[in-house]
Design an enzyme around this catalytic site. Structure first.
Site, PDB file in Angstrom:
ATOM      1  N   HIS A   1       0.839  -1.201   0.000  1.00  0.00           N
ATOM      2  CA  HIS A   1       0.000   0.000   0.000  1.00  0.00           C
ATOM      3  C   HIS A   1       0.877   1.255   0.000  1.00  0.00           C
ATOM      4  O   HIS A   1       0.811   2.106   0.884  1.00  0.00           O
ATOM      5  CB  HIS A   1      -0.883  -0.044   1.250  1.00  0.00           C
ATOM      6  CG  HIS A   1      -2.069   0.864   1.243  1.00  0.00           C
ATOM      7  ND1 HIS A   1      -1.954   2.218   1.107  1.00  0.00           N
ATOM      8  CD2 HIS A   1      -3.382   0.600   1.355  1.00  0.00           C
ATOM      9  CE1 HIS A   1      -3.163   2.750   1.170  1.00  0.00           C
ATOM     10  NE2 HIS A   1      -4.044   1.796   1.299  1.00  0.00           N
TER      11      HIS A   1
ATOM     12  N   GLU B   1      -0.750   1.097  -5.493  1.00  0.00           N
ATOM     13  CA  GLU B   1      -0.474  -0.113  -4.728  1.00  0.00           C
ATOM     14  C   GLU B   1      -0.424  -1.350  -5.618  1.00  0.00           C
ATOM     15  O   GLU B   1      -1.416  -1.690  -6.270  1.00  0.00           O
ATOM     16  CB  GLU B   1      -1.582  -0.260  -3.678  1.00  0.00           C
ATOM     17  CG  GLU B   1      -1.838   1.012  -2.875  1.00  0.00           C
ATOM     18  CD  GLU B   1      -3.186   1.039  -2.189  1.00  0.00           C
ATOM     19  OE1 GLU B   1      -3.782   2.127  -2.049  1.00  0.00           O
ATOM     20  OE2 GLU B   1      -3.685  -0.060  -1.825  1.00  0.00           O
TER      21      GLU B   1
HETATM   22  O1  TA6 Z   1      -6.105   1.200  -0.706  1.00  0.00           O
HETATM   23  C1  TA6 Z   1      -7.125   2.110  -0.710  1.00  0.00           C
HETATM   24  C2  TA6 Z   1      -7.936   1.953   0.570  1.00  0.00           C
HETATM   25  O2  TA6 Z   1      -8.484   0.683   0.650  1.00  0.00           O
HETATM   26  C3  TA6 Z   1      -8.967   3.072   0.651  1.00  0.00           C
HETATM   27  O3  TA6 Z   1     -10.274   2.592   0.452  1.00  0.00           O
HETATM   28  C4  TA6 Z   1      -8.742   3.664   2.050  1.00  0.00           C
HETATM   29  O4  TA6 Z   1      -9.509   3.071   2.999  1.00  0.00           O
HETATM   30  C5  TA6 Z   1      -7.265   3.386   2.246  1.00  0.00           C
HETATM   31  O5  TA6 Z   1      -7.063   2.121   1.714  1.00  0.00           O
HETATM   32  C6  TA6 Z   1      -6.719   3.547   3.635  1.00  0.00           C
HETATM   33  O6  TA6 Z   1      -7.093   2.528   4.468  1.00  0.00           O
HETATM   34  P1  TA6 Z   1      -6.684   2.589   6.025  1.00  0.00           P
HETATM   35  O7  TA6 Z   1      -7.257   1.352   6.639  1.00  0.00           O
HETATM   36  O8  TA6 Z   1      -5.170   2.585   6.074  1.00  0.00           O
HETATM   37  O9  TA6 Z   1      -7.233   3.860   6.579  1.00  0.00           O
END
Ligand code: TA6
Length: 315
Positions: free
Chosen positions: A169, A273
């Site tokens: 991520h 990601e």
């Molecule tokens: O990767 C994108 C995502 O899934 C978004 O939907 C948003 O929720 C982001 O990740 C961040 O997630 P987190 O759990 O780290 O706040």
């Protein structure tokens, strides 16, 4: 950890809130920092000592909260694609240094790396009843490239296979989100997280940003470019074993709603990601999956237009 003539510098030390971290240093000031908490890369610097990853000024370095920024690892579940907590549990577990890793599967030019390992705790087995060994190598290449190689092995002794979804991520640091373009995802299908994961097809031009963005691109090319015009810099993301790519920017409203994220920080970050989401990966006992991410930062003249899938796929 002693520095050997074959390694420039690998140092284990204390980071924020006394959490253990490993600092990798290469010639000319390049460096990478990875916390054992979550096997979380929080810094990647080029040979001018410039930070290339985004880390929120409000990031919380305190378990069980995930660190906001850098490269969180989403395993065994991406986002809410399953019954576990958001993005799984690997990002808020304490990993160990793996002093005796099995032979590395790929020929690596990197001399500066660290091997980390995660195995499930008794509590993890209660929420996800599968034995696994997750080995992660974080390496800093001689050219300053950052490589992350994950090896996940099913060590179940009850003959049971398991399936998982996965993402690196990555939060890239950008000068101004409205000046950024992403190339390599044109004309691809994607699931829009802002529209109940409905499936659409991307238009033909490079992707630009003017509002909240949260899409999962399916079966992408292995190379994606993030062009930062203001910085005249392009991040080239190469991936292996990770068919999908997620692109996310929370924009202003979501930014305000996140306690560990500054209200205006959305202007200076973009998540791209490398992921396996659409088709979960299934491993039988004894089987091992490998997922590799390679990041490089190059002067912009290198890339523009070179990653148009029609051109890439045609070349
Ligand atoms: O990767 C994108 C995502 O899934 C978004 O939907 C948003 O929720 C982001 O990740 C961040 O997630 P987190 O759990 O780290 O706040």
């Amino acid at each position: 950890m002693a520095t050997g003539s074959d390694r420039i510098a690998v140092e284990v030390c204390k980071g924020v809130n006394g959490l253990d971290k490993v600092v990798l240093r290469e010639a000319r000031g390049r460096s990478v920092e990875v916390y054992l908490y979550g096997a979380h890369v929080t810094s990647w610097k080029n040979d001018n000592g410039e930070e290339l990853l985004f880390l929120s000024n409000k990031a919380i370095f305190k378990p069980p909260k995930a660190i906001r920024g850098g490269i969180p690892i989403c395993f065994p579940q991406f986002a809410s694609h399953g019954s576990l907590e958001q993005h799984g549990f690997a990002r808020n577990r304490l990993w160990s240094i793996d002093n005796d890793p099995p032979p590395f599967p790929v020929v690596s030019t990197s001399r500066t790396f660290i091997d980390l390992i995660l195995r499930p705790t008794e509590d993890d087995l209660k929420i996800w009843p599968h034995s696994f060994e997750f080995r992660l190598r974080v390496a800093l290449g001689p050219g300053g490239d950052l490589m992350l190689t994950s090896r996940i092995r099913n060590t179940n002794t009850d003959g049971k296979p398991f399936s998982f979804t996965f993402a690196y991520h990555t939060y890239f640091s950008v000068s101004d989100i409205s000046e950024v373009r992403v190339e390599g995802l044109e004309t691809l299908d994607y699931l829009d997280n802002l529209q109940n994961k409905e499936r659409f097809t991307e238009q033909g031009d490079a992707i630009t940003f003017e509002s909240e963005f949260d899409k999962i691109y399916l079966s992408t090319p292995t190379k994606i470019a993030i062009l930062d015009h203001e910085k005249k810099q392009t991040f080239v993301l190469r991936k292996d074993g990770l068919p999908d790519a997620v692109v996310w920017n929370p924009w202003d409203k979501k930014a305000k709603a996140m306690p560990d994220f500054g209200d205006d920080e959305y202007k200076h970050m973009l998540c791209v990601e490398a992921a396996a989401v659409e088709k979960p990966i299934t491993l039988k006992p004894g089987e091992e999956w490998k997922g590799r991410l390679e990041l490089s930062a190059v002067p912009s003249s290198y890339c523009s237009g070179q990653l148009d899938p029609r051109r890439v796929l045609g070349s």
